[in-house]
Design an enzyme around this catalytic site. Sequence first.
Site, mmCIF file in Angstrom:
data_model
loop_
_atom_site.group_PDB
_atom_site.id
_atom_site.type_symbol
_atom_site.label_atom_id
_atom_site.label_comp_id
_atom_site.label_asym_id
_atom_site.label_seq_id
_atom_site.Cartn_x
_atom_site.Cartn_y
_atom_site.Cartn_z
ATOM 1 N N SER A 608 0.847 -1.188 0.000
ATOM 2 C CA SER A 608 0.000 0.000 0.000
ATOM 3 C C SER A 608 0.890 1.249 0.000
ATOM 4 C CB SER A 608 -0.974 -0.032 1.186
ATOM 5 O OG SER A 608 -1.944 0.985 1.084
ATOM 6 N N ASP A 684 -8.892 -5.105 -6.257
ATOM 7 C CA ASP A 684 -8.643 -3.998 -5.330
ATOM 8 C C ASP A 684 -9.604 -2.843 -5.607
ATOM 9 O OD1 ASP A 684 -7.549 -2.029 -3.658
ATOM 10 O OD2 ASP A 684 -5.499 -2.712 -4.005
ATOM 11 N N HIS A 716 -7.579 -5.080 -1.430
ATOM 12 C CA HIS A 716 -6.359 -4.329 -1.118
ATOM 13 C C HIS A 716 -5.406 -5.116 -0.224
ATOM 14 C CE1 HIS A 716 -3.850 -0.874 -1.063
ATOM 15 N NE2 HIS A 716 -3.979 -0.652 0.220
#
Length: 741
Positions: A608, A684, A716
């Site tokens: 991320s 995602d 995600h």
Amino acid sequence: MSSKLTIAVSAVALMGAAVVSPVFAQATLTPERVFANPDLSGPKAVGARLSPDGTLLTFLKPKLTNATVQDLWAVDVKGGEPYVLVDADTLSSEGKELSEAEKARRERMRVSARGVVAYDWDPSSKTLLVPLDGDIYLVDRATKKISRATETPGDEVDAKLNPKGGQVAYVRDQTLYVRDLATGSERAITPKGEGVISYGVAEFIAQEELNRYTGYWWSPDGTKIVYAKVDESPVDIVERFEISGTGTRTVDQRYPKAGRPNAIVTLFVHDLKTGTDVPLDLGANSDIYLARVNWSPDGQSVFVQRLSRDQKTLDLLQYPLTGGAPRTVLTETSDTWVELNNDLRFLKDGRFLWASERDGNNHLYLYDKDGKLIRQVTKGDFPVARVAAVDEAKGEVWFESSYKTVVEMGLYKTSYLKPSEPVAVTKAGGWWSTDVSPNAKAFIGTYADPQTPAQTGLYDATGKRVRWIEENALDAKHPYFTYKDTYSAPEFGTLKAVDGEDLHWLMLKPRGFDPAKKYPVIVSIYGGPARQDVRRGWVSPANRLFQEAGYIVFTLDNRGTPNRSVKFQRAIYKQFGGPDIDDQIMGAKWLQSLPYVDPAKIGIMGWSQGGFVTLMALTAKDTPFVAGAAGAPPTEWGLYDTAYTERYMSTPQANAENYAKYDVVNRLDNLKPGSLLLMHGMADDNVILQNTTRVVDALQKKSIPFELMLFPGDRHGIRSNEKNLFRYRLYLDFFDRKLKK
């Protein structure tokens, strides 16, 4: 170590054997064992709470046989063994398909478990509400009998009991309902939600970036509900593909990209007795964020925190239900952004406590009921992390803070009536998270340090432990016991940033470390405003895998990470990819100066925001990093959402130069061929897959070799043991090829 011995060790750990032979004193930790059951970090108590009458402790606990499924447990405060109140397997089905709304909400809340993921106590302490797989169940405390309150085709989401009992509210199919628990009758208290209109829910941006996960609020007396109406019609549709192993689904997602329109949110107060709705005027400008909603203790006023679109102004508004126009109680302003919190606490006489960063750190302030400042309650070179409770009888506020050192977190109390130094309630040496009873007579505390996996207990007001809830002792029965003396504890230290700020780091040295040798290093980072990684807590067994493989593991919290001063956190304003990356580069160059580090063998990895930092570090000119694994990275901030991106980067229109400057694609000429492993979930809905495919496209056009791994069906985060086993095998293979040859 032979493969037979490794298998034997894993088997012993899995059985939780009480007696361990000395032959296992230097056991080998394997990816297969790390991503298997039972969890190597041991049993844990999640969401522990006291019943309203203070006699029973309840908590969620993952199953030993499957750590992804949680049961509801209970234990008497006075003693006795914990017992299962709700076995999720009796009610839940692994094949149950949750609604898109519930899946999205759990993704926003980072809830990866199944089974019982939430519960609520009835005020009488006789009944518990348990939402599970989209339905609602009631548990009788005395008989442990479970009854089903709802059974509909749709999912009941965000269920909350009436504070006075007897009713439960929930959202189903974008509509807010209230059900009478005695009769089972249900009624919608909002118009029917459909299409782009929802009632009683938090919009995407509120859930993902404002830490507001609900869109309705019961009044203290249970006679009224404030609810939000969300109109997503202005929000752009992003055509997104959810690619799984069995097929592809096209999703038209309303995704508010930076600089583009947000949803329009309006508020209403619904009177359950009269059935009437009264709108709450949020102002002429609809391009704002509904940040927080609170009721006054007497239920006569609604308080709303309204955040400007640029997040530089936060107004606390009061709406009296007795009539009259709303008033602005106070306003917070900043030349960068105003940080949101949940620390508004009302006192019985109308005074209130408020948190603000106005003096350079997050501190607490006492106001009178008219919004006039009475005094600053806490002050000093430390931030208050959160308010835990208010003891009005003693005039004290309890709060969590890294008061003594940034790398530890503890529970403190101080007077809000007169100047006084904070008093520690919990012991030093590690990281605490707490849930303090409303009257501050007791608290549930979870503690961990590098030698102690998370332990949860009940404590009295002095910090003395009353009883364990989950001791999780690292004894011979513990899953990690076999490995506890094999791997060294982390070392901690600080470096100086170019502006003089302290940068805290931790280091794990390889198993059998020899200072006369030179070792490769993996820098494991997140590096963003949402998370602090350098803390005196339990070390993830996954990170121990790199120690076992012969790597030094290094983590540095760069400028912009939380739990620090305003100056430290705001250094990244309008320049994500600037000071944060400078700090990581400096940290790597410091590593190169150490006699036991191979200066040509430093890698970096993150997911991320950590994926973004990894890509930026790899593409810096003359970078000291020779390899990196970037997972689910934002690669161009114009593709990410409004509230997060604009808070730190302003809009693409107002900060075009730096949006381009910190676009990964514009730096790829600096990437060393073959140095990148790029990963992304193919479903995602947060950092959309386009962030990765645009980098793939650019690298191919530039003919720069790289490696790519996509995860079908994953959003995600990568959640399952099976896929995380694959992911860490991939990490080890990649870094072994890049840093050991």
